[in-house]
Design an enzyme around this catalytic site. Sequence first.
Site, PDB file in Angstrom:
ATOM      1  CG  ASN A  11      -8.710   6.131  34.316  1.00 25.26           C
ATOM      2  OD1 ASN A  11      -8.900   7.158  34.972  1.00 25.26           O
ATOM      3  ND2 ASN A  11      -9.197   5.970  33.095  1.00 25.26           N
ATOM      4  CE  LYS A  13     -12.489   4.462  33.658  1.00 27.10           C
ATOM      5  NZ  LYS A  13     -13.355   3.630  32.851  1.00 27.10           N
ATOM      6  CG  HIS A  98     -10.116   6.661  28.842  1.00 25.73           C
ATOM      7  ND1 HIS A  98     -11.464   6.408  28.748  1.00 25.73           N
ATOM      8  CD2 HIS A  98      -9.594   5.675  29.616  1.00 25.73           C
ATOM      9  CE1 HIS A  98     -11.741   5.316  29.451  1.00 25.73           C
ATOM     10  NE2 HIS A  98     -10.623   4.852  29.989  1.00 25.73           N
ATOM     11  CD  GLU A 100     -14.575   6.194  30.643  1.00 22.75           C
ATOM     12  OE1 GLU A 100     -13.968   6.909  31.459  1.00 22.75           O
ATOM     13  OE2 GLU A 100     -14.779   4.977  30.820  1.00 22.75           O
ATOM     14  CD  GLU A 168      -8.363   1.542  28.905  1.00 26.76           C
ATOM     15  OE1 GLU A 168      -8.169   1.062  30.019  1.00 26.76           O
ATOM     16  OE2 GLU A 168      -8.941   2.626  28.723  1.00 26.76           O
ATOM     17  N   GLY A 174     -15.803  -1.270  31.784  1.00 28.15           N
ATOM     18  CA  GLY A 174     -16.899  -1.173  32.746  1.00 28.15           C
ATOM     19  C   GLY A 174     -18.040  -2.139  32.489  1.00 28.15           C
ATOM     20  CB  SER A 206     -13.868  -5.793  32.439  1.00 26.85           C
ATOM     21  OG  SER A 206     -14.970  -4.959  32.120  1.00 26.85           O
TER      22      SER A 206
HETATM   23  P1  13P Z   1     -12.804  -0.697  33.966  1.00 24.66           P
HETATM   24  O1  13P Z   1     -11.603  -1.400  34.563  1.00 24.66           O
HETATM   25  O2  13P Z   1     -13.732  -0.144  34.983  1.00 24.66           O
HETATM   26  O3  13P Z   1     -13.464  -1.558  32.934  1.00 24.66           O
HETATM   27  O4  13P Z   1     -12.231   0.592  33.190  1.00 24.66           O
HETATM   28  C1  13P Z   1     -11.171   0.431  32.322  1.00 24.66           C
HETATM   29  C2  13P Z   1     -10.681   1.770  31.924  1.00 24.66           C
HETATM   30  O5  13P Z   1     -11.359   2.517  31.248  1.00 24.66           O
HETATM   31  C3  13P Z   1      -9.351   2.166  32.391  1.00 24.66           C
HETATM   32  O6  13P Z   1      -8.904   3.304  31.751  1.00 24.66           O
END
Ligand code: 13P
Length: 244
Positions: A11, A13, A98, A100, A168, A174, A206
């Site tokens: 992803n 982002k 997600h 976010e 997740e 993150g 992570s």
């Molecule tokens: P990270 O791997 O940066 O923690 O992000 C995970 C994520 O949100 C994947 O969709």
Amino acid sequence: MARGRKLIAGNWKMNGLRADGAALAEAIGARAKAGSARCDLLVCPPATIVDVVGKALAGSVVALGGQDCAPAEKGAFTGDISAEMLKDAGCAYVILGHSERRHGHGESDAQVRAKVAAAWRAGLVAILCVGETRAEREAGREVAVVSGQLSGAIPGGVAANKLVIAYEPVWAIGTGLTPTLADITTVHAVIRDNIPAGTRILYGGSVNPANAREILSLAEVDGALVGGASLKADDFWAIAEACP
Ligand code: 13P
């Protein structure tokens, strides 16, 4: 229980201009061509570079996905992108719900559900993200939260080949923090009880080259949804290589 090939999904982002995205995709595609990946591979770039990344991946086994879609097929929805548009741009998957988007844009389970239905309408596989916040985990509510998200966001007519779940935990995204292997197994087992047999369940939050092997060795884990580490071809590839 023995399961099928794992899926390693990146992803990206809101990262990548055309040149960076093409270079990253070419580097991943080249590794996938040179080595025989033991897993299925997917990258989900920002919508503006789906096309350029798709061209850079042409002829490779790496699949392409979007990061969100609108419920409607077309019309007066300024700024939105439909599932049909992603499909037309070469996507086979779309990430939905997600954290976010749930927490940053206030998306409800009902809205996510409408987006999953839109993905299916367009012939995309929906990668539905679920996961608890830190406060919910500290209150011991992770199973209740995840179960509620599944029942609220999966439309009728579900089938294993149309859906991937990504567990997740919000507090693991993150942050460098991950749940214990036992905690991942527990939540994945609960998810598995609530979806059709054979549906893949990814872990996300992570994941990096250092922890991928132990996470991906869990029988309950059918792959990973990778954020930060998917932006470096070497790290993404190392995670793919960590699949048993
Ligand atoms: P990270 O791997 O940066 O923690 O992000 C995970 C994520 O949100 C994947 O969709």
